[in-house]
Motif scaffolding. Sequence first.
Motif, short mmCIF file in Angstrom:
data_model
loop_
_atom_site.label_atom_id
_atom_site.label_comp_id
_atom_site.label_asym_id
_atom_site.label_seq_id
_atom_site.Cartn_x
_atom_site.Cartn_y
_atom_site.Cartn_z
N ASP A 5 1.13 16.44 -12.16
CA ASP A 5 1.93 15.56 -11.35
C ASP A 5 1.10 14.80 -10.32
N ARG A 6 -0.18 14.70 -10.54
CA ARG A 6 -1.04 14.04 -9.56
C ARG A 6 -1.51 12.68 -10.06
N PHE A 7 -1.71 11.80 -9.09
CA PHE A 7 -2.34 10.52 -9.38
C PHE A 7 -3.84 10.65 -9.13
N VAL B 36 2.55 13.41 -6.33
CA VAL B 36 3.65 12.45 -6.53
C VAL B 36 4.46 12.26 -5.24
N GLY B 37 4.76 13.37 -4.60
CA GLY B 37 5.56 13.28 -3.37
C GLY B 37 4.84 12.55 -2.26
N HIS B 38 3.53 12.81 -2.13
CA HIS B 38 2.74 12.13 -1.10
C HIS B 38 2.68 10.64 -1.38
N LYS B 39 2.54 10.29 -2.63
CA LYS B 39 2.48 8.86 -2.96
C LYS B 39 3.80 8.19 -2.61
N GLY B 144 15.48 -0.85 -0.87
CA GLY B 144 15.91 -0.12 -2.06
C GLY B 144 14.79 0.60 -2.78
N PHE B 145 13.57 0.40 -2.30
CA PHE B 145 12.42 0.95 -3.03
C PHE B 145 12.38 2.47 -2.99
N GLY B 146 13.07 3.05 -2.03
CA GLY B 146 13.06 4.51 -1.92
C GLY B 146 13.65 5.21 -3.13
N THR B 147 14.36 4.48 -3.98
CA THR B 147 14.95 5.11 -5.17
C THR B 147 13.92 5.40 -6.25
N VAL B 148 12.70 4.87 -6.09
CA VAL B 148 11.69 5.07 -7.13
C VAL B 148 11.09 6.47 -7.01
N SER B 149 11.12 7.19 -8.10
CA SER B 149 10.41 8.46 -8.18
C SER B 149 9.05 8.18 -8.79
N PHE B 150 8.00 8.63 -8.14
CA PHE B 150 6.67 8.35 -8.66
C PHE B 150 6.32 9.22 -9.86
N ALA B 151 7.23 10.12 -10.20
CA ALA B 151 7.06 10.84 -11.46
C ALA B 151 7.17 9.87 -12.64
N SER B 152 7.78 8.72 -12.43
CA SER B 152 7.94 7.72 -13.51
C SER B 152 6.94 6.58 -13.40
N VAL B 153 6.01 6.65 -12.46
CA VAL B 153 5.04 5.57 -12.28
C VAL B 153 3.74 5.98 -12.96
N PHE B 154 3.33 5.17 -13.93
CA PHE B 154 2.11 5.47 -14.67
C PHE B 154 0.88 5.00 -13.90
N ARG B 155 0.91 3.77 -13.44
CA ARG B 155 -0.22 3.23 -12.69
C ARG B 155 0.32 2.47 -11.48
N ASP B 156 -0.48 2.40 -10.44
CA ASP B 156 -0.09 1.59 -9.29
C ASP B 156 -1.35 1.08 -8.62
N VAL B 157 -1.18 0.00 -7.90
CA VAL B 157 -2.27 -0.55 -7.12
C VAL B 157 -1.69 -1.09 -5.82
N SER B 158 -2.40 -0.87 -4.74
CA SER B 158 -1.96 -1.44 -3.45
C SER B 158 -3.19 -1.81 -2.65
N TYR B 159 -3.11 -2.90 -1.94
CA TYR B 159 -4.24 -3.32 -1.12
C TYR B 159 -3.79 -4.20 0.03
N VAL B 160 -4.63 -4.19 1.04
CA VAL B 160 -4.41 -4.99 2.23
C VAL B 160 -5.56 -5.97 2.38
N ILE B 161 -5.25 -7.20 2.63
CA ILE B 161 -6.25 -8.21 3.00
C ILE B 161 -5.98 -8.60 4.45
N PRO B 162 -6.92 -8.39 5.35
CA PRO B 162 -8.29 -7.92 5.20
C PRO B 162 -8.39 -6.44 5.53
#
Lengths: 453, 186
Positions: A5-7, B36-39, B144-162
């Motif tokens: 369950d980890r990324f 998953v929970g931390h993400k 509404g984004f809180g409804t997403v469980s990251f158990a169903s997320v295969f890949r993700d990317v996030s970044y801040v400029i700058p």
Amino acid sequence: MSNEDRFERRDNVSHPGIVGASWWQESLANVQAPVSRRRAIGLALGATGAVVGLGVMAALISRCSGDDDDMRVERMSSLDMQKIFGWSFGAAQESVSFNGVSTQPFDREALVNMARDFAPRNARHARYYTPALFESPFAVPTAVSSSDPETIVPIHRVLSPIFTKEMRRAYFRGRALATLFEGQPGGDIAVIVDLNGPEAVAFAAGAEVACDPIFTFANWPHPRGVVKAHDTLAAAAYFQPLFAQRKPRDAALPLFVLDLQRLAPYTDDATQFDNRYGPSLPDARELAGWGIKRVLYVTASQTDPREQVDLNDSFVAYKQAGIDVKLVGADSFSPEREEPSEYEATLGSTPSSLDASGSHYFYGGKSQTHAWFWRDYPWSAAPQRPAMDPHVPGTGRTYTPEPFASSTPSRLLAGAAIGTVAVAVSRRSGGIMGALLNRNGSWNRAESSYGGG
Amino acid sequence: MAHSIFAMELCLRLDARAELHHHLRQTLPDVTQMAVGHKWQCYHRATQILAYNLQSAERGCWDYFDDPERAQNDFEMWKNGMVTAEGARPGPRPLSPAEPRYLTFTMAFLLVKDSPSDLALRRLCEISQEHLWERRVFAHLLNGFGTVSFASVFRDVSYVIPRDIEWALTREDLAHEKFKYLRPLL
């Protein structure tokens, strides 16, 4: 938590111009669609490793060191914890008390309609309406915290409507403000009233003949709440019949109703429950889209020099967008003579009969000075009516928003330090064990149980 | 496995003390593994900050597609926006009260298609064309984004400029062709 369950981090970028990472969850790499029903249910509940599911938990991360091997401490959204575990989360054996209880009979079952009855009547105002407080009386917890084994009594069973002397004054002050807009083209004015919760509700009740109140109360009551939201709710219960009768009125001025206590001083996790919150106001572009060119900010006193800190960014933005923002103390509206005996007489009255009490409040305190408001606040294109200058003290009419030197809303709100509660979380399963409102440290190691949604 | 994609980018004006930038940076923990929970917590925190500060957002963009091929291709595009550093300005410039400066926050997710989270997001993103770029729609999506469980997320990317505040974007930077996809919020 299993490794499945980890990324895992795949790409990591950290340059002066950009910082970020991409991730993948290996356990999903070989999952064949469609997912099984069992898996699907688990995903829907966020049960796989998430601290709590149902998509409503707000984990506002502020991790402390663990208290022992079995638990860690996290800060969570107070409102979300109350929605899950009940309004008195962490203090289920305690309740709230009310001062100024009205002697007027009331329909307790009608409280179930509060969120509807207090909603704005103009559809475009609805998006800024926050029904949270009005939804609390009949809310049903979905889980039981092990720190609260007692059954939590729903708020609607303990709520008593209140009607205080201060509310009475606020009602007539709101009514006096509303009379200024009779026969005046006020379509480009928005009013923001920022008073203690019960008085803010009463002011809105008085002003509703000309205004469309937009309530922004984004918290729930709590026995140890730093914001006395139960008083605000009790005041709303008193005026509910009046609000329930309102009809749609597109021409009514938007009146944003704020609880001045929303950022009340908060010092101690153990004895206070942080049910504070930030206000929700439209931005300058939105206001301009409504045709608003002027904002009247109503504070408690003529001696208030400026807006609350969490409104500063919005007000400065309004000014930069060409919206004229002025301040007026609610106490600029006063009766020609004090009427202490009439308060007693109105204690048992219904909201709709208040106007028959004979009380009349005016800008400057006299009927002859009332129309002077439009000279102090020259926003009316209508011909000026004869009036006397009441020489209202204070600087409200010359006030203009300026950026605060040190504190900003982003500091207050983006920091997410407000409206959170420390909770104990099981290291083993991630389940919430309870609120840390007591320092006795006697934790029942049984974890929360979750009821059906 | 079939995927869907949800992505959002917001361009926000920096406050004088760059508090917003500081708090968004904190949602990007420098770790190599994440539960998953931390993400979920990190993204929930980020979306709350963005929702609270939407009045400072001037431009933005969001997508949801449940076409698997497009989802894969678009995710690579969003990810490449980070690894090629194409958004970064050419050099530092000290902050000045006289000049508005901006940051962008970007997040993209490749979800298991038809998972409960995907279905919830699909419903959330049912927005008619004329309202796509309204600020309240971004608020709706963020809230509404809180409804997403990251158990169903295969890949993700996030970044801040700058990363460093002196590299915050300027109006001239945002006028560049590469930022044309960011629409003014209504």
